[in-house]
Design an enzyme around this catalytic site. Structure first.
Site, PDB file in Angstrom:
ATOM      1  N   ARG A 145      -9.738   2.188   9.373  1.00 18.53           N
ATOM      2  CA  ARG A 145      -9.433   0.847   9.858  1.00 18.53           C
ATOM      3  C   ARG A 145     -10.690   0.152  10.385  1.00 18.53           C
ATOM      4  O   ARG A 145     -10.690  -1.048  10.601  1.00 18.53           O
ATOM      5  CB  ARG A 145      -8.411   0.923  11.006  1.00 18.53           C
ATOM      6  CG  ARG A 145      -6.985   1.097  10.566  1.00 18.53           C
ATOM      7  CD  ARG A 145      -6.319  -0.254  10.300  1.00 18.53           C
ATOM      8  NE  ARG A 145      -5.076  -0.123   9.565  1.00 18.53           N
ATOM      9  CZ  ARG A 145      -3.904   0.197  10.100  1.00 18.53           C
ATOM     10  NH1 ARG A 145      -3.829   0.415  11.397  1.00 18.53           N
ATOM     11  NH2 ARG A 145      -2.828   0.295   9.361  1.00 18.53           N
ATOM     12  N   ARG A 199      -0.078 -11.493  13.766  1.00 15.69           N
ATOM     13  CA  ARG A 199      -0.446 -10.100  13.500  1.00 15.69           C
ATOM     14  C   ARG A 199      -1.290  -9.970  12.240  1.00 15.69           C
ATOM     15  O   ARG A 199      -2.242  -9.210  12.178  1.00 15.69           O
ATOM     16  CB  ARG A 199       0.809  -9.256  13.317  1.00 15.69           C
ATOM     17  CG  ARG A 199       1.178  -8.495  14.545  1.00 15.69           C
ATOM     18  CD  ARG A 199       2.218  -7.444  14.196  1.00 15.69           C
ATOM     19  NE  ARG A 199       3.163  -7.348  15.289  1.00 15.69           N
ATOM     20  CZ  ARG A 199       4.472  -7.376  15.169  1.00 15.69           C
ATOM     21  NH1 ARG A 199       5.028  -7.469  13.987  1.00 15.69           N
ATOM     22  NH2 ARG A 199       5.227  -7.309  16.214  1.00 15.69           N
ATOM     23  N   ARG A 236      11.283  -7.546   5.393  1.00 15.09           N
ATOM     24  CA  ARG A 236      11.196  -6.096   5.292  1.00 15.09           C
ATOM     25  C   ARG A 236      12.009  -5.409   6.381  1.00 15.09           C
ATOM     26  O   ARG A 236      11.925  -5.770   7.552  1.00 15.09           O
ATOM     27  CB  ARG A 236       9.734  -5.653   5.396  1.00 15.09           C
ATOM     28  CG  ARG A 236       9.578  -4.139   5.294  1.00 15.09           C
ATOM     29  CD  ARG A 236       8.175  -3.764   4.928  1.00 15.09           C
ATOM     30  NE  ARG A 236       7.305  -3.695   6.092  1.00 15.09           N
ATOM     31  CZ  ARG A 236       6.057  -3.266   6.050  1.00 15.09           C
ATOM     32  NH1 ARG A 236       5.518  -2.918   4.893  1.00 15.09           N
ATOM     33  NH2 ARG A 236       5.335  -3.230   7.127  1.00 15.09           N
ATOM     34  N   LYS A 247       0.821  -1.218   0.000  1.00 20.39           N
ATOM     35  CA  LYS A 247       0.000   0.000   0.000  1.00 20.39           C
ATOM     36  C   LYS A 247       0.852   1.264   0.000  1.00 20.39           C
ATOM     37  O   LYS A 247       0.594   2.184  -0.756  1.00 20.39           O
ATOM     38  CB  LYS A 247      -0.881   0.063   1.258  1.00 20.39           C
ATOM     39  CG  LYS A 247      -1.948  -0.968   1.360  1.00 20.39           C
ATOM     40  CD  LYS A 247      -2.902  -0.625   2.506  1.00 20.39           C
ATOM     41  CE  LYS A 247      -2.223  -0.440   3.847  1.00 20.39           C
ATOM     42  NZ  LYS A 247      -1.819  -1.671   4.521  1.00 20.39           N
ATOM     43  N   ARG A 296      11.686  -7.563  10.686  1.00 15.43           N
ATOM     44  CA  ARG A 296      10.624  -8.192  11.464  1.00 15.43           C
ATOM     45  C   ARG A 296      10.987  -9.611  11.872  1.00 15.43           C
ATOM     46  O   ARG A 296      10.308 -10.212  12.687  1.00 15.43           O
ATOM     47  CB  ARG A 296       9.317  -8.212  10.650  1.00 15.43           C
ATOM     48  CG  ARG A 296       8.757  -6.845  10.379  1.00 15.43           C
ATOM     49  CD  ARG A 296       8.094  -6.295  11.638  1.00 15.43           C
ATOM     50  NE  ARG A 296       7.747  -4.897  11.518  1.00 15.43           N
ATOM     51  CZ  ARG A 296       6.627  -4.436  10.991  1.00 15.43           C
ATOM     52  NH1 ARG A 296       5.737  -5.276  10.525  1.00 15.43           N
ATOM     53  NH2 ARG A 296       6.384  -3.167  10.917  1.00 15.43           N
TER      54      ARG A 296
END
Ligand SMILES: [Zn+2]
Length: 221
Positions: A95, A171, A132, A20, A160
């Site tokens: 959200r 998550r 990432r 995104k 991560r």
């Protein structure tokens, strides 16, 4: 109808790792509309020590999502600025369905809202998130040429993987569960488009452009 004549009110849905941020940045650059990232706004407010920033910091350091009222207030304030009058790309908002219906009210009379849902298979998301690198201080996604330090603030980069794959996976599950009602809220609209995010970034950008053209044509009819 030319895309230039169409208000470019765009929101990006999709889990972390779906691309995104990258696509929102490209859109903002090529279409000359502001990219509005609620994550960036909260981080900046936190660093500046504003009242909003302090409230958000307390919430986030307790591991909670910042509430609807604060988020809606932030976005309302940002969309009221002149540079956002002819369009925007929102990343990280809405959200929740409460935030989504508040957004509908905020932009009444400003043209259609184009909803782009970036779809990427879970295994690919886990792979992307695990490799990432992000800045440990400002949260920026690392550009390929940043070897050890953040190109924006100079702080160190972290991956991560440090969190463990199981936590990354968990998550993602939480995210998908929480945002499912949002996809349901938008998916029946003609200006809703699912984008296959499991492709090279340039191919995804072309799909985004095509979706925007289609949404504008739909709005003109
Ligand atoms: Zn940084």
């Amino acid at each position: 109808m030319n895309l230039r004549d169409c208000a470019l009110n765009v929101i990006m849905l999709g889990p972390p790792g779906a691309g995104k941020g990258t696509q929102a940045e490209r859109l903002a650059r090529t279409r000359l509309v502001p990219k509005i990232s609620t994550g960036d706004i909260l981080r900046e407010a936190g660093q500046a020590g504003t009242e909003l920033g302090r409230a958000a910091n307390v919430t986030m350091s307790a591991g909670n999502l910042v509430g609807d009222d604060i988020m809606i207030g932030i976005v309302q304030e940002r969309l009221d600025r002149t540079d956002a009058r002819h369009g925007f790309v929102l990343d990280g908002f809405p959200r929740t369905v409460v935030q989504a219906s508040a957004l509908d009210r905020m932009i009444e009379g400003r043209g259609p809202l184009v909803v782009l849902d970036m779809v990427v298979p879970e295994e690919e998301l886990v792979r992307r998130l695990a490799i990432r690198r992000i800045c440990s201080k400002c949260g920026a996604n690392a550009a390929p040429e940043w070897t050890t330090a953040c190109g924006k603030c100079g702080a160190s980069l972290v991956t991560r993987v440090d969190d463990g794959i199981d936590i990354v996976r968990e998550r993602l599950k939480v995210y998908l569960r929480q945002t499912k009602p949002l996809v349901d809220y938008y998916s029946a609209r003609p200006s809703f488009r699912a984008i296959d995010g499991n492709q090279a970034p340039d191919v995804v950008t072309a799909a985004v452009d095509e979706a925007l053209e289609a949404a504008c044509r739909g709005a003109a009819q």
